[in-house]
Write a protein that holds these residues in place. Sequence first.
Motif, PDB file in Angstrom:
ATOM      1  N   THR A 193      49.870  63.510-107.321  1.00  0.00           N
ATOM      2  CA  THR A 193      49.480  62.058-107.110  1.00  0.00           C
ATOM      3  C   THR A 193      48.797  60.925-108.332  1.00  0.00           C
ATOM      4  OG1 THR A 193      47.275  62.182-106.104  1.00  0.00           O
ATOM      5  CG2 THR A 193      49.120  62.407-104.239  1.00  0.00           C
ATOM      6  N   THR A 194      48.653  60.268-108.308  1.00  0.00           N
ATOM      7  CA  THR A 194      48.537  59.478-108.908  1.00  0.00           C
ATOM      8  C   THR A 194      46.759  57.760-109.404  1.00  0.00           C
ATOM      9  OG1 THR A 194      48.711  58.571-112.047  1.00  0.00           O
ATOM     10  CG2 THR A 194      50.466  58.341-110.624  1.00  0.00           C
ATOM     11  N   ASP A 201      41.807  64.658 -95.889  1.00  0.00           N
ATOM     12  CA  ASP A 201      40.599  65.797 -96.247  1.00  0.00           C
ATOM     13  C   ASP A 201      40.680  66.702 -96.835  1.00  0.00           C
ATOM     14  OD1 ASP A 201      39.299  64.213 -93.492  1.00  0.00           O
ATOM     15  OD2 ASP A 201      40.395  65.639 -92.036  1.00  0.00           O
ATOM     16  N   GLU A 202      41.643  66.518 -97.970  1.00  0.00           N
ATOM     17  CA  GLU A 202      41.261  66.825 -98.876  1.00  0.00           C
ATOM     18  C   GLU A 202      40.912  66.744 -99.825  1.00  0.00           C
ATOM     19  OE1 GLU A 202      44.909  70.086-101.414  1.00  0.00           O
ATOM     20  OE2 GLU A 202      45.625  67.651-100.320  1.00  0.00           O
ATOM     21  N   VAL A 203      40.654  67.436-101.104  1.00  0.00           N
ATOM     22  CA  VAL A 203      40.260  67.375-102.623  1.00  0.00           C
ATOM     23  C   VAL A 203      40.722  67.564-103.305  1.00  0.00           C
ATOM     24  CG1 VAL A 203      37.890  67.792-104.066  1.00  0.00           C
ATOM     25  CG2 VAL A 203      37.586  67.146-101.917  1.00  0.00           C
ATOM     26  N   ARG A 204      41.401  66.699-104.582  1.00  0.00           N
ATOM     27  CA  ARG A 204      42.412  66.666-105.381  1.00  0.00           C
ATOM     28  C   ARG A 204      41.202  66.576-106.512  1.00  0.00           C
ATOM     29  NH1 ARG A 204      47.684  63.902-102.640  1.00  0.00           N
ATOM     30  NH2 ARG A 204      47.649  64.892-101.327  1.00  0.00           N
ATOM     31  N   GLN A 205      41.669  67.658-107.708  1.00  0.00           N
ATOM     32  CA  GLN A 205      41.509  67.465-108.782  1.00  0.00           C
ATOM     33  C   GLN A 205      42.168  66.768-110.182  1.00  0.00           C
ATOM     34  OE1 GLN A 205      38.463  68.590-109.572  1.00  0.00           O
ATOM     35  NE2 GLN A 205      37.627  69.467-107.095  1.00  0.00           N
ATOM     36  N   ALA A 206      41.591  66.020-110.693  1.00  0.00           N
ATOM     37  CA  ALA A 206      41.932  65.363-112.437  1.00  0.00           C
ATOM     38  C   ALA A 206      42.982  66.226-112.837  1.00  0.00           C
ATOM     39  CB  ALA A 206      41.116  64.298-113.250  1.00  0.00           C
ATOM     40  N   GLY A 243      47.333  68.582-105.807  1.00  0.00           N
ATOM     41  CA  GLY A 243      46.949  68.712-104.451  1.00  0.00           C
ATOM     42  C   GLY A 243      47.745  68.234-103.463  1.00  0.00           C
ATOM     43  N   GLY A 244      48.047  69.447-102.146  1.00  0.00           N
ATOM     44  CA  GLY A 244      48.891  68.552-101.712  1.00  0.00           C
ATOM     45  C   GLY A 244      49.929  69.142-101.605  1.00  0.00           C
ATOM     46  N   LEU A 294      32.627  59.621-112.622  1.00  0.00           N
ATOM     47  CA  LEU A 294      33.088  61.134-112.153  1.00  0.00           C
ATOM     48  C   LEU A 294      33.535  60.391-111.414  1.00  0.00           C
ATOM     49  CD1 LEU A 294      30.037  63.613-112.065  1.00  0.00           C
ATOM     50  CD2 LEU A 294      31.848  63.329-113.618  1.00  0.00           C
ATOM     51  N   PHE A 295      33.847  59.407-111.011  1.00  0.00           N
ATOM     52  CA  PHE A 295      34.715  58.968-109.521  1.00  0.00           C
ATOM     53  C   PHE A 295      36.264  59.334-110.067  1.00  0.00           C
ATOM     54  CE2 PHE A 295      37.719  55.309-108.459  1.00  0.00           C
ATOM     55  CZ  PHE A 295      37.954  55.614-106.684  1.00  0.00           C
ATOM     56  N   MET A 296      36.754  59.218-110.836  1.00  0.00           N
ATOM     57  CA  MET A 296      38.174  60.004-111.865  1.00  0.00           C
ATOM     58  C   MET A 296      38.072  61.044-111.532  1.00  0.00           C
ATOM     59  SD  MET A 296      39.332  56.056-111.826  1.00  0.00           S
ATOM     60  CE  MET A 296      41.348  56.013-112.445  1.00  0.00           C
ATOM     61  N   ASN A 297      37.109  61.794-111.891  1.00  0.00           N
ATOM     62  CA  ASN A 297      37.629  63.771-111.441  1.00  0.00           C
ATOM     63  C   ASN A 297      38.267  63.841-110.783  1.00  0.00           C
ATOM     64  OD1 ASN A 297      35.713  62.683-113.643  1.00  0.00           O
ATOM     65  ND2 ASN A 297      35.161  64.672-113.713  1.00  0.00           N
ATOM     66  N   THR A 298      37.878  63.111-109.409  1.00  0.00           N
ATOM     67  CA  THR A 298      38.314  64.022-107.646  1.00  0.00           C
ATOM     68  C   THR A 298      39.247  62.963-107.231  1.00  0.00           C
ATOM     69  OG1 THR A 298      36.445  63.436-105.792  1.00  0.00           O
ATOM     70  CG2 THR A 298      36.759  65.526-107.729  1.00  0.00           C
ATOM     71  N   CYS A 299      40.014  63.009-106.076  1.00  0.00           N
ATOM     72  CA  CYS A 299      40.721  61.875-105.415  1.00  0.00           C
ATOM     73  C   CYS A 299      40.634  62.934-104.425  1.00  0.00           C
ATOM     74  CB  CYS A 299      41.798  61.408-106.003  1.00  0.00           C
ATOM     75  SG  CYS A 299      42.894  60.613-105.147  1.00  0.00           S
ATOM     76  N   MET A 300      39.930  61.982-103.026  1.00  0.00           N
ATOM     77  CA  MET A 300      39.912  62.091-101.350  1.00  0.00           C
ATOM     78  C   MET A 300      40.701  62.221-100.719  1.00  0.00           C
ATOM     79  SD  MET A 300      38.721  64.587 -99.511  1.00  0.00           S
ATOM     80  CE  MET A 300      37.140  64.323 -98.995  1.00  0.00           C
ATOM     81  N   ARG A 301      41.606  62.909-100.022  1.00  0.00           N
ATOM     82  CA  ARG A 301      42.852  62.387 -99.442  1.00  0.00           C
ATOM     83  C   ARG A 301      43.427  63.289 -98.586  1.00  0.00           C
ATOM     84  NH1 ARG A 301      42.209  58.253-101.134  1.00  0.00           N
ATOM     85  NH2 ARG A 301      43.491  56.626-102.425  1.00  0.00           N
TER      86      ARG A 301
END
Length: 98
Positions: free
Chosen positions: A41-42, A84-89, A36-37, A75-82
């Motif tokens: 990221t990791t 204002d953008e949701v990044r998918q695993a 994303g973006g 499900l915490f590890m499935n997405t990453c919010m940074r």
Amino acid sequence: MHFALSDPLIVLDPALNVTVSQIAVRYALRSVLYVGGNHFTTRMIKENGDIWYHDGIETGVSTVAEGNIHSKDSLFMNTCMRNDEVRQACGAIYALVN
């Protein structure tokens, strides 16, 4: 062991137990990659379960503590919010545990 992820609802268990030729081996989740973006990221997971976030553009050479994997929902590890953008695993890395 690396898994490419395409299902946003897959549960990334902190540990996997696999039997190979009647020998049980255990793998622990050590990293989740996100897209994303326009870059990756990791999140890295230490042996004690502590989660650290890294984005070279956002955090530079630093990592950001995000708690412990054992206190997060499944499900915490499935997405990453940074930003204002949701990044998918998109990938998960498991390491062999002795």
